[in-house]
Design a protein around this motif. Structure first.
Motif, PDB file in Angstrom:
ATOM      1  N   PRO A 137      26.384  51.560   1.036  1.00  0.00           N
ATOM      2  CA  PRO A 137      26.544  52.861   1.360  1.00  0.00           C
ATOM      3  C   PRO A 137      27.756  53.013   2.076  1.00  0.00           C
ATOM      4  O   PRO A 137      28.229  52.086   2.740  1.00  0.00           O
ATOM      5  CB  PRO A 137      25.104  53.089   2.265  1.00  0.00           C
ATOM      6  CG  PRO A 137      24.955  51.889   2.567  1.00  0.00           C
ATOM      7  CD  PRO A 137      25.199  50.862   1.651  1.00  0.00           C
ATOM      8  N   ASN A 138      28.253  54.397   2.180  1.00  0.00           N
ATOM      9  CA  ASN A 138      29.395  54.624   2.934  1.00  0.00           C
ATOM     10  C   ASN A 138      29.020  54.935   4.510  1.00  0.00           C
ATOM     11  O   ASN A 138      27.828  54.922   4.738  1.00  0.00           O
ATOM     12  CB  ASN A 138      29.948  55.649   2.194  1.00  0.00           C
ATOM     13  CG  ASN A 138      29.473  57.043   2.007  1.00  0.00           C
ATOM     14  OD1 ASN A 138      28.288  57.122   2.805  1.00  0.00           O
ATOM     15  ND2 ASN A 138      30.061  57.960   1.364  1.00  0.00           N
ATOM     16  N   ASP A 139      30.031  55.643   5.328  1.00  0.00           N
ATOM     17  CA  ASP A 139      29.521  55.755   6.524  1.00  0.00           C
ATOM     18  C   ASP A 139      28.589  56.856   6.745  1.00  0.00           C
ATOM     19  O   ASP A 139      27.839  57.023   7.819  1.00  0.00           O
ATOM     20  CB  ASP A 139      31.023  56.503   7.307  1.00  0.00           C
ATOM     21  CG  ASP A 139      32.062  55.512   7.348  1.00  0.00           C
ATOM     22  OD1 ASP A 139      31.643  54.303   7.437  1.00  0.00           O
ATOM     23  OD2 ASP A 139      33.199  55.723   7.482  1.00  0.00           O
ATOM     24  N   GLN A 140      28.546  57.665   5.605  1.00  0.00           N
ATOM     25  CA  GLN A 140      27.359  58.501   5.722  1.00  0.00           C
ATOM     26  C   GLN A 140      26.019  58.025   5.156  1.00  0.00           C
ATOM     27  O   GLN A 140      25.128  58.904   4.673  1.00  0.00           O
ATOM     28  CB  GLN A 140      27.738  60.079   4.787  1.00  0.00           C
ATOM     29  CG  GLN A 140      28.783  60.800   5.925  1.00  0.00           C
ATOM     30  CD  GLN A 140      30.038  60.297   5.490  1.00  0.00           C
ATOM     31  OE1 GLN A 140      30.390  59.725   4.697  1.00  0.00           O
ATOM     32  NE2 GLN A 140      30.942  60.385   6.789  1.00  0.00           N
TER      33      GLN A 140
END
Length: 303
Positions: A137-140
């Motif tokens: 997953p990304n930062d979000q």
């Protein structure tokens, strides 16, 4: 003690009885005339030949042997010191990419494996960037898609096995990473399968959705013929005949299953050269060590 004596006497009687029978058979055969001896020998030979022929015919008509065995083709890399044809490997990758990759996966192959073998690093990076890979997953905390990198695997044409079966009438297309080593006959079998499609002979029925191929066990295969003349256009201008396409993709799959193919043979040649030198040195040391011992004479001095 009595049991041992009785057992020994029984064995001795059996030996005497068998020797008497054998002697009688020899005497009866010796008493025959020369013509009768030839007749008995001919009958024995014909009987043995008939039994052998019956066994051979029985084996030949077994249902398991109705499948044709692939012939042995003169592959360029089949020799003890022969290497893979790199141009054929590159063309085979092109065939896999444009034809085979629609159904078959290379689960254990990474784009980095192409560097230095099939293409340069920049070309391999561009090749990997053509696919989109789910990452994250990304930062979000969300998954996202990104262009492929050299560290990514080759894409699978189906998300799971159930989807693969649903798209191929219940048949699961096998992964091709080690298919050359997993099938008896190796690339000979694969080449025969790819070029062996034909109409079924009289009396053979093929179910709907299947295709007749005498080299496939059972004769009915779910995969339709995939290679045809000029189905693709090679980058190097080689005529893309059916046999050329099959030969190139089989060579590519041999490299996929055994990337160390050329290295293994190179190391084997080096080992043979080293062992030959060691053998000569060992033989010289043996002669040097034993020559004095073998030529030594023992002299006894009289008293």
């Amino acid at each position: 003690m009595a049991t041992l004596v009785s057992r020994a006497s029984k064995q001795a009687l059996l030996r005497v009885h068998s020797s008497i029978i054998h002697q009688k058979a020899n005497l009866s055969f010796k008493n025959l005339s020369k013509g009768k001896k030839w007749a008995v020998a001919a009958i024995g030979t014909l009987t043995a030949g008939g039994v052998g022929l019956a066994v051979a015919l029985n084996t030949a008509v077994l249902a398991s042997d109705l499948t044709l065995h692939p012939p042995k083709y003169p592959w360029d890399h089949a020799g003890m010191l022969s290497t893979l044809d790199r141009a054929s490997v590159r063309r085979g990758y092109q065939v896999y990419k444009q034809v085979c990759a629609a159904c078959h996966s290379l689960e254990f192959m990474y784009y980095r494996n192409l560097v230095g073998e099939i293409m340069e690093e920049d070309e391999a990076k561009a090749e990997a960037a053509e696919i989109m890979v789910v990452d994250g997953p990304n930062d979000q905390g969300l998954m996202f898609e990104r262009p492929g990198k050299l560290s990514d695997k080759f894409p699978n044409p189906y998300p799971n096995d159930e989807a693969a079966r649903a798209a191929n009438n219940g048949a699961l297309p096998p992964d091709l990473t080690f298919i050359v080593n997993a099938r008896h006959g190796g690339e000979n079998y694969l080449f025969s399968i790819l070029t062996g499609y034909c109409d079924p002979p009289a009396g053979v029925e093929v179910r709907e959705g299947l295709h007749y191929n005498p080299y496939f066990p059972g004769g009915s295969i779910a995969m339709a013929q995939a290679l045809y003349n000029e189905i693709i256009e090679y980058d190097d201008g080689t005529p893309a005949t059916t046999s050329q396409l099959a030969k190139d993709v089989c060579t590519f799959l041999r490299w996929v299953a055994e990337p160390e193919h050329d290295t293994r043979k190179r190391m084997g040649l080096k080992a043979l050269m080293i062992f030959s030198v060691l053998l000569a040195a060992t033989y010289y040391m043996k002669r040097a060590k034993w020559s004095s011992l073998k030529t030594r004479k023992i002299a006894f001095k009289p008293r």
